[in-house]
Write an enzyme that holds these catalytic residues in place. Structure first.
Site, PDB file in Angstrom:
ATOM      1  N   LYS A  65       0.826  -1.258   0.030  1.00  0.00           N
ATOM      2  CA  LYS A  65       0.027  -0.074  -0.019  1.00  0.00           C
ATOM      3  C   LYS A  65       0.811   1.115   0.034  1.00  0.00           C
ATOM      4  CE  LYS A  65      -4.443  -1.328   1.235  1.00  0.00           C
ATOM      5  NZ  LYS A  65      -4.852  -1.396  -0.077  1.00  0.00           N
TER       6      LYS A  65
ATOM      7  N   GLU B  61     -10.388   7.301   3.892  1.00  0.00           N
ATOM      8  CA  GLU B  61     -11.009   6.494   4.576  1.00  0.00           C
ATOM      9  C   GLU B  61     -10.209   5.203   4.982  1.00  0.00           C
ATOM     10  OE1 GLU B  61     -11.437   6.489   1.332  1.00  0.00           O
ATOM     11  OE2 GLU B  61     -11.269   4.305   1.142  1.00  0.00           O
TER      12      GLU B  61
ATOM     13  N   SER C  93       2.018  -9.692  -0.783  1.00  0.00           N
ATOM     14  CA  SER C  93       1.382  -8.322  -0.668  1.00  0.00           C
ATOM     15  C   SER C  93       1.757  -7.696   0.778  1.00  0.00           C
ATOM     16  CB  SER C  93      -0.031  -8.083  -1.504  1.00  0.00           C
ATOM     17  OG  SER C  93      -0.671  -8.834  -0.704  1.00  0.00           O
TER      18      SER C  93
END
Lengths: 462, 494
Positions: free
Chosen positions: A157, A179, A446
């Protein structure tokens, strides 16, 4: 988030198009089957038929633009947003396009990815996992892990968060909003805002805040303001609506960091571009390690950002198989899953045309997965496109299979994967027996699973 | 063998052999350091003319003297197992053979290109090396802002980005590979904060070796997230009453009980030779990378290196490469706990005295009867009553300087780095960062400071959260202790 008509969100959600216009949807909403822009099985709109015909002529990943000038991937994508946001999106797209060729920006971003995030992440040969998949005659594929779990903050991310924060700074925006559901994207955003000295507001459902108190504290420690959202079910969808409302109101000063390849154009393209470094590094590392390309690439799919990040580089390499793995939750037939591309239908959600989990009335079906990051009723439009083209294949894995895979990688390689990643790892059980000897499989690891040890321990009875 | 280096006309009284001891060897392990009737151990040692005396080293050594001492120590190290007068092999006879074999295997693998190649590949692809040398712009600006824009440039060596979240894995992986090469199938290790336990469990999983991690019950409470990680990685986690020092004693005891099959994986640079040297060698990759990265980034060397000191592995890993560069200042920061006045700290080099502990002669926190004083710090990994013999040596020859930081200063430093750089350091590393507050005002503009960010702080988030809650609570609470309850134990070192 409700870029599209309010009816497309859960029945009890507040609408969000303009701040003053919020009205309560009654608990038994009238059916809008005839009006809703999301496409139901019974009444396909004419426009989609035309789009379908147009696409038939260009079923070719190489010649079709991804996306085109309107932000469409074939018939998917687009910008289904209120008029107020169009200007902001156009400005964002222009800024992104100019920065893509700005060497100073690229150099600064590369420096941050290297020294702050810790890139490049290794391509690790998982010897014991490979051994595990060897057949009785000793043949089997070679399994490699792309170690995005080693990045700062423990997941892929941050690649996108860091780039968007830098972009926002270039745009002169001093305020960042986002968010978050379980808190991972919130923490990544708060992290980069601390690094760049930007004001940071994270919207989080009040219920989620209770369940993720430590992540809330972490975000606050990083200097972010965490605003509780009490409306609706007080979870991710409602937090998204609030974030949008904020953005609409403060669009001049504020940049909205979207965490995945979903949302209106230019986000799907932008987020993919910021993650494509994963695939680019993989190509180079594969060449160094075995003098060739991967044969198969596997990645988990929530919104689809880590998968797009590794797929994108290879989309035009026909010999490379692309496999996305979604969450089948408690089973595809249970109604409690998040397997959008397997079970969903086309509609508009969060500003983009894509597959989504919706019922016959076009209402969003609440998804379920043991992993918060895959718990999303939609999927990035580019994945919808690749699925329809047949360029990528999409499968799904249950909670239980994911937990088994979590345990397997921990025990065999000493790497604790995120539960999201565990879905991709679980698919290897089905995939590897079918692959010829020596096939090179690259799996996008990931994220790391430190955040999931408590969840897993309940199931695995350690 | 173990007492050869002591002069014959004194005695350090040792517990007499106990035939009833459970391991059947007839010795309690490790040795207890005891004063001999009014003489302190250190003054007894000073009669040994073969090693550097305390009197001689107390005079300000000229710079070339320091280099000479370092060279001498390095030269005699593998022969005697000593750094000056520190270190050694204070072990029962049974272990001496084992340690000698370990030493020779270690020497072999250090010169084996195949082993080195495999280790490099594993450090690169599994651990994620090399770790970046990161310019902390906002932290630098923070310290410059109180001096009108002047001050040092602060860089962080990002050991927090390693697989497992700390520098510990550099050593754990290398030693696990060594153990496998030696034909051992089972590894036993002790851990304090849990980072070494996690690293060892991970390495053992990767290499298909059995793994037993021993941890003090008080530590298990404070670092419970790490306990979960170890279990997920397939390790057996055993609890012993107390903290790291008790876990270490138990781990060594377990090893001694099964010398053929088991390998004791030392997590830090303490213990009998060759453990301190081995751990230092495997961690020295940190300093080696730093030298190259510094050259790439600013075309020179660091001016100051700062690292936290528990037992000393991350500090030595950073310092070792630069120990002969006299223009590079080496600063170690120990834990002052709740304050240096009482006994709730872990500042061994500041407050300790010389004795023998866990097989090595070194500084340690002991009372007037030679009993070990249970240390305290909010940085669990810094809680060790001893310290690496090599760091004791460096202190004695004044090659390195040692300071302290309190719990509160470390907790505040944790919060500061989070807020300014979006990096949450381990509370241990936060001690090194806390020292910047005192250091930076004294440094000239543009001085290059490298802080070893030895681990990430996810494991400490609860501790920091409780501290902040207390801090933001009533004013009257500010005078009370702000860290989680911890009983200091005057456990007799057995």
């Amino acid at each position: 988030m409700a870029f599209a008509a309010a009816s497309s969100s859960a029945a009890t959600a507040r609408t969000s198009a303009q701040p003053d216009l919020a009205f309560r949807i009654p608990s038994n909403p009238p059916k809008f089957a005839k009006f809703t822009p999301s496409i139901s099985r019974r009444s396909p709109p004419i426009s989609c038929k035309m789009a379908a015909t147009a696409v038939d002529k260009e079923l070719d990943a190489e010649t079709l633009q991804r996306p085109d000038a309107f932000g469409r991937f074939g018939r998917f994508g687009g910008k289904y947003v209120p008029e107020t946001l169009m200007a902001a999106l156009t400005e964002l797209e222009a800024a992104f396009n100019s920065l893509a060729t700005d060497h100073e920006f690229q150099k600064e971003l590369d420096g941050i990815l290297k020294d702050y995030v810790g890139r490049e992440s290794p391509l690790y040969f998982a010897e014991r996992l490979t051994e595990h998949y060897k057949r009785h005659d000793g043949t089997g594929p070679h399994v490699y892990l792309k170690r995005e779990d080693l990045n700062h903050t423990g997941a892929h991310k941050i690649n996108n968060a860091v780039a968007q924060a830098l972009l926002a700074k270039r745009l002169g925006k001093k305020r960042i909003i986002a968010e978050t559901g379980a808190g991972q994207h919130g923490v990544a955003t708060a992290t980069v805002c601390a690094r760049f000295g930007l004001e940071c507001i994270i919207y989080m459902g009040a219920q989620d805040m209770e369940r993720q108190a430590l992540n809330v504290f972490r975000m606050r420690l990083l200097g972010a303001e965490v605003k509780p959202v009490h409306s609706g079910t007080a979870t991710l969808k409602d937090a998204t609506s609030e974030a949008i409302r904020d953005w609409v109101t403060n669009v001049e000063t504020t940049h909205y960091i979207l965490g995945s390849v979903a949302g209106p154009h230019p986000y799907p393209m932008m987020v993919r571009e910021f993650h494509k470094v994963i695939g680019q590094e993989t190509r180079k590392q594969a060449l160094e390690k075995w003098g060739g390309k991967p044969d198969v690439i596997v990645a988990c799919i929530g919104g689809g950002s880590n998968a797009m990040g590794i797929f994108h580089e290879f989309v035009e390499d026909e010999g490379v198989r692309l496999i996305g793995v979604e969450a089948a939750g408690l089973g595809l037939d249970s109604g409690k899953h998040a397997a959008t591309l397997t079970k969903g239908e086309i509609g508009v959600l969060h500003g983009a045309m894509s597959y989504l989990l919706q019922d016959e009335d076009g209402q969003i079906i609440e998804p379920h997965s043991i992993s918060a990051g895959l718990d999303y009723p939609g999927v990035g439009p580019e994945h919808s496109f690749l699925k329809d083209l047949g360029r990528a294949e999409y499968h799904s894995i249950t909670d239980e299979e994911a937990l088994e895979a979590f345990k397997r990688l921990s025990r065999l390689e000493g790497i604790i994967p995120a539960l999201e990643t565990s879905h991709a790892l679980a698919y290897l059980e089905k995939l590897c027996p079918t692959l010829p000897d020596g096939t090179k499989v690259v799996l996008n690891c990931s994220g790391r699973g430190d955040k999931d040890v408590n969840t897993a321990i309940n199931y695995l009875k350690l | 063998m173990s007492l050869q280096t002591l002069s014959p006309h004194h005695s350090i009284s040792l517990p007499s052999p106990n035939p009833n001891h459970s391991n059947g060897l007839g010795f309690d392990w490790p040795l207890r350091s005891v004063r001999h009737e009014g003489f302190k151990v250190c003054s007894v040692m000073s009669r040994d003319t073969r090693t550097q005396t305390q009197t001689q080293t107390q005079t300000q050594a000229r710079k070339t003297d320091v280099l000479r001492l370092i060279d001498e120590a390095e030269e005699s190290l593998f022969r005697t197992g000593k750094f000056g007068r520190f270190g050694g092999i204070f072990v029962p006879e049974t272990l001496v053979t084992c340690l000698k074999m370990l030493l020779s295997e270690f020497n072999l693998c250090m010169h084996d290109p195949l082993f080195q190649g495999e280790l490099s590949a594993a450090l690169r692809d599994y651990v994620g090396r090399e770790t970046p040398l990161y310019f902390a712009q906002r932290l630098t600006d923070h310290y410059k802002s109180s001096r009108g824009g002047e001050g040092p440039d602060i860089y962080l060596k990002r050991e927090d980005l390693n697989h497992g979240g700390a520098h510990k894995i550099n050593n754990a992986l290398a030693q696990a590979m060594l153990a496998k090469r030696m034909g051992r199938r089972s590894v036993v290790a002790a851990t304090g904060a849990g980072q070494h336990g996690v690293a060892t469990a991970a390495a053992c999983a990767k290499l298909a070796m059995e793994c037993t991690i021993i941890m003090g019950n008080l530590d298990m409470e404070r670092q419970s997230s790490n306990v979960l990680l170890m279990k997920h990685l397939g390790a057996e986690v055993k609890s012993v009453p107390g903290t790291f020092k008790d876990a270490t004693s138990e781990a060594i005891r377990e090893w001694v009980g099964d010398l053929e099959r088991k390998y004791y994986l030392a997590g830090t640079a303490v213990g009998p030779h060759p453990c301190p040297a081995m751990v230092r060698e495997f961690q020295s990759i940190i300093g080696i990378e730093t030298r190259r990265q510094a050259m790439e980034k600013w075309g020179g060397k660091p001016d100051v290196l700062v690292a936290c000191v528990g037992s000393g592995s991350n500090a030595l890993g950073m310092f070792h490469e630069f120990v002969r560069d006299e223009d590079v200042r080496l600063i170690g920061v120990e834990a002052a706990g709740t304050g240096m006045d009482g006994e709730t700290h872990s500042a061994t080099l500041a407050k300790g005295e010389i004795g023998v502990y866990h097989g090595a002669m070194t500084y340690l926190l002991q009372d007037h009867e030679g009993q070990i004083i249970g240390p305290h710090s909010v940085g669990v990994g810094l809680e060790y009553p001893g310290v690496s013999p090599e760091l004791s040596f460096m202190r004695e020859i004044t090659r390195a300087e040692f300071h302290t930081a309190t719990d509160e200063e470390a907790l505040d430093a944790y919060a500061l780095l989070c807020r300014l750089e979006g990096i949450c350091p381990a509370l241990e590393a936060a001690h090194a960062l806390a020292h910047l507050g005192k250091l930076c005002p004294t440094l000239p503009d543009g001085a290059k400071v490298v802080v070893n960010c030895s681990g990430r702080g996810d494991k400490d988030i609860e501790t920091v959260s409780k501290y902040q809650q207390l801090k933001n609570g009533s004013v009257s609470d500010r005078n009370k202790s702000n860290h989680p309850t911890k009983t200091t134990s005057n456990v007799v070192n057995i």
